[in-house]
Write an enzyme that holds these catalytic residues in place. Structure first.
Site, mmCIF file in Angstrom:
data_model
loop_
_atom_site.group_PDB
_atom_site.id
_atom_site.type_symbol
_atom_site.label_atom_id
_atom_site.label_comp_id
_atom_site.label_asym_id
_atom_site.label_seq_id
_atom_site.Cartn_x
_atom_site.Cartn_y
_atom_site.Cartn_z
ATOM 1 C CG HIS A 1 0.300 8.810 -7.008
ATOM 2 N ND1 HIS A 1 -0.809 10.118 -6.093
ATOM 3 C CD2 HIS A 1 -0.178 9.761 -8.216
ATOM 4 C CE1 HIS A 1 -1.628 10.137 -6.403
ATOM 5 N NE2 HIS A 1 -0.697 10.568 -7.767
ATOM 6 C CG HIS B 1 -1.389 0.997 1.482
ATOM 7 N ND1 HIS B 1 -3.180 1.227 1.058
ATOM 8 C CD2 HIS B 1 -1.087 2.295 1.920
ATOM 9 C CE1 HIS B 1 -3.293 2.509 0.934
ATOM 10 N NE2 HIS B 1 -2.240 3.080 2.145
ATOM 11 C CD GLU B 2 1.812 3.806 3.940
ATOM 12 O OE1 GLU B 2 1.485 4.683 2.957
ATOM 13 O OE2 GLU B 2 0.709 3.349 4.515
ATOM 14 C CG HIS C 1 0.485 6.499 -0.787
ATOM 15 N ND1 HIS C 1 -0.744 7.167 -0.808
ATOM 16 C CD2 HIS C 1 0.003 5.689 0.052
ATOM 17 C CE1 HIS C 1 -1.855 6.687 -0.200
ATOM 18 N NE2 HIS C 1 -1.941 6.440 1.128
HETATM 19 ZN ZN ZN Z 1 -2.602 5.051 2.251
#
Ligand code: ZN
Length: 675
Positions: free
Chosen positions: A471, A464-465, A468
């Protein structure tokens, strides 16, 4: 005293990728750099407004984008350091500097001469022949100023400044209190026997933790940021489970409850001043959701089926234990038992297959290679903010440098709870900068020489991290303010999408290998893991919705209808929304709801997690369409959704990517909430 000419923040870093020169940074450098940075930016803005030429896009907006580079350099390092390796002196400076930074932002956004120039350019925007990114930059700055109070009269602006300063200062006090309360609520135990049921690694970590905290020879269970502590799933002592959950649920309430009440009141007043009926209405007007009705109708669709789903799980747990109902502190423990019986899965037996190095290189990085063609190269020559943090250079498929990725995975007392992504350098073509991004997790650090074995959830958090981080790494924007500048109810979307690679067969096979034998997890075990995951979805959805609606309740209350007492407000709010579940506490209670009260980035925005998941589930379905080649799909996803940051409207970008507006059905299916 520090020689000001030696302050390393005063000029851009000469290190590769402008990585901050951590080896040279001392605590005494921050305050002078903040002060020089704020003064410098105000001088830069004074030069813009003093320009005798008529306002143009170039001499106002682009000029504005070039301001504040020193302030950004010091802020990014400082706030990362406060989160991930703080000291009492840094926390004290945080308390001092945060309200001053809020006042600095106000000094800019309430500068009438600057707003007049932006407004003049904005009024002529149709004639200016601006491209999409320029036009969006102009619109966003204009809206930021209007939303920041630029159109208020003098009295209104004066009150707004007071409100912002007090809110900033309450936010840091909340965080400082939480830091102390979380430490104070840790459980100190005398013997390893009391921890019966925990895996050996976790017991060793509790012993190390005790040593670090001056309780040599004892065992300390430190609290994770959320309500349901992971140890609840395995501790066999029911009394200890109850104590652990009670410590978790009670932390911070006494100190932070009154702060939350006050912050909610101030936010409501500010919203009214700016023309909105509530803080939530003010916030969502700037989000993809648009209106509070849109948020409420979406959440309304989820509550009843989620509770029904959780109740079915609860009934199964009660039946397995031969009890009429399940106590909150026993839910995870019984779940784990049912999971073992029904799916023959034991969380502890999975850990040896989930070793950090393997998960990172053969899982997370490997997936990014498959999907986007990028590669990772550890740079042992570069120093990050803490000795445990590691620096990787990221390269495109053709070898061109893309940026730096810093991984700081272990828990320590100087780090706040939770997991997050942030950055040290924000990508922009205007300033010629490539991104330097970081991931922070709170994995228990294994004793020296031993491998770090993760839980399935921790692996998901890492994916998940890392989503980011991608991104940020893929950001391809002209202007610094457009770096990852997407609405809060959109920001979780790329990271949630990246979680899909955790279970992608080719990736999972590659990383989930036994730490001693190298054996892959058997296909049967993998299949059972998938099934077992669905059991528990009811619980997870209810605890998340309860936190979401708690945040929502705090920020939809109109001015003057203040809460009075935080605990009573919480109980009433959960009852009103049908989420006062006797066995499922909210994922966060008010006293430790840092997302919402420490800084407030997620205030009236926690709904964004589930809101983003609509886009996420819809996108995962797209990736999984039969015959769709992963590498090409990754390229499309990167180009249309990850790279443009704030240079496009996010829902327009989604529609261009998916060929239609987002649909909720895939999310309902994933969460087991279909009719
Ligand atoms: Zn998050």
């Amino acid at each position: 005293m520090t020689n000001p000419t030696a302050n390393p923040f005063l000029q851009p870093s000469a290190l590769p990728f402008e990585l901050p020169p951590f080896a040279e940074i001392e605590e005494a450098h921050y305050l002078p750099a903040f002060e020089a940075g704020m003064a410098g930016q105000l001088a830069e803005i004074a030069a813009i407004t003093a320009n005798p030429e008529a306002a143009t896009f170039e001499n106002t907006l682009v000029a504005l984008e070039r301001t504040g580079q020193l302030l950004r350099r010091v802020s990014l390092v400082f706030f990362n350091k406060v989160s991930s390796d703080s000291t009492p002196a840094l926390r004290e400076l945080d308390t001092e500097i945060t309200p001053r930074l809020a006042a600095h932002t106000d000094a800019i956004q309430l500068d009438p001469a600057l707003f007049a120039r932006i407004d003049a350019v904005h009024a002529r925007r149709a004639e200016l022949d601006l491209d999409q990114a320029d036009l969006r930059l102009l619109d966003r700055w204009h809206s930021r100023f209007v939303r920041g109070g630029a159109r208020l009269d003098d009295a209104g602006q004066a009150r707004l400044r007071e409100l912002n300063a007090e809110l900033a200062s309450l936010g840091t006090t909340f965080e400082t209190n939480l830091f102390a309360a979380t430490r104070a609520a840790a459980l100190v135990l005398d013997t390893a026997e009391e921890l019966d049921g925990l895996p050996d690694g976790a017991i060793a970590a509790a012993a190390e933790n005790a040593k670090a905290l001056g309780h040599d020879g004892r065992y300390v269970l430190s609290l994770k940021s959320f309500s349901n502590q992971t140890e609840l799933a395995s501790l066999t002592d029911a009394g200890l489970r109850a104590r652990l959950l009670e410590a978790s649920l009670g932390r911070g309430l006494t100190e932070n409850g009154p702060l939350a009440v006050r912050m909610a009141e101030l936010r409501a007043e500010r919203a009214r001043l700016l023309g909105f009926p509530s803080h939530a209405a003010y916030e969502v007007a700037d989000q993809t959701a648009g209106t509070t009705d849109a948020v409420e109708s979406m959440l309304g669709r989820l509550v009843a089926p989620a509770v029904a789903n959780a109740d079915r799980e609860g009934a199964a747990l009660a039946a397995s234990a031969g009890v009429p109902s399940v106590a909150a502190a026993d839910w995870q423990y019984l779940s784990e038992r049912v999971r073992k019986e029904r799916y023959e899965i034991d969380g502890a037996q999975m850990r040896p297959y989930l070793e950090l190095e393997s998960v990172l290189h053969r899982g997370v990085f490997h997936a990014a290679g498959l999907v986007y063609g990028i590669t990772f190269h550890e740079r042992q020559d570069l120093v990050a903010h803490h000795p445990d943090a590691r620096v990787f250079e990221v390269r495109e498929a053709d070898g061109r440098p893309l940026g730096l990725y810093i991984g700081d995975y272990y828990a320590r007392e100087s780090k706040r709870g939770g997991a997050w992504m942030t950055e040290y350098v924000q990508q922009s073509h205007l300033l010629g900068q490539l991104p330097v991004v970081t991931n922070d997790l709170n994995i228990a650090k294994p004793p020296a020489g031993e491998p770090a074995l993760l839980s399935w959830d921790e692996v998901r958090t890492l994916f998940h991290e890392f989503g980011h981080a991608l991104h940020g790494l893929f950001s391809d924007v002209r202007y610094p303010s457009q770096y990852m500048e997407v609405p809060r109810d959109f920001i979780e979307y790329p990271s949630q999408v990246n979680e899909m690679w955790q279970e992608w067969p080719e990736v999972l096979e590659n990383y989930a290998r036994h730490v001693e034998t190298g054996e892959p997890m058997s296909p049967e075990l993998v299949a059972r893991v998938r099934e077992a995951q669905n059991f528990g979805e009811g619980f997870r959805t209810v605890e998340q919705l309860a936190a979401t609606l708690l945040d929502w309740a705090w920020h939809t209350t109109p001015e003057g209808e203040g809460a009075g007492d935080a605990a009573a407000f919480e109980t009433a709010a959960l009852e009103r929304y049908g989420l006062a579940h006797p066995s499922i506490p909210p994922r966060y209670r008010t006293g430790y709801f840092a997302h919402v009260f420490a800084g407030g980035y997620y205030a009236a925005g926690y709904y964004g997690y589930i809101w983003s998941e609509v886009l996420d589930a819809d996108t995962v379905e797209w990736f999984k369409q039969p015959g769709r080649p992963v590498r090409e799909s990754g390229e499309i996803f990167r180009r249309t959704l990850l790279s443009p940051g704030g240079s496009v409207d996010p829902l327009t970008a989604f529609a261009a990517f998916r060929g239609r507006a987002p649909e909720i059905q895939p999310l309902l299916k994933r969460r087991g909430l279909e009719d």
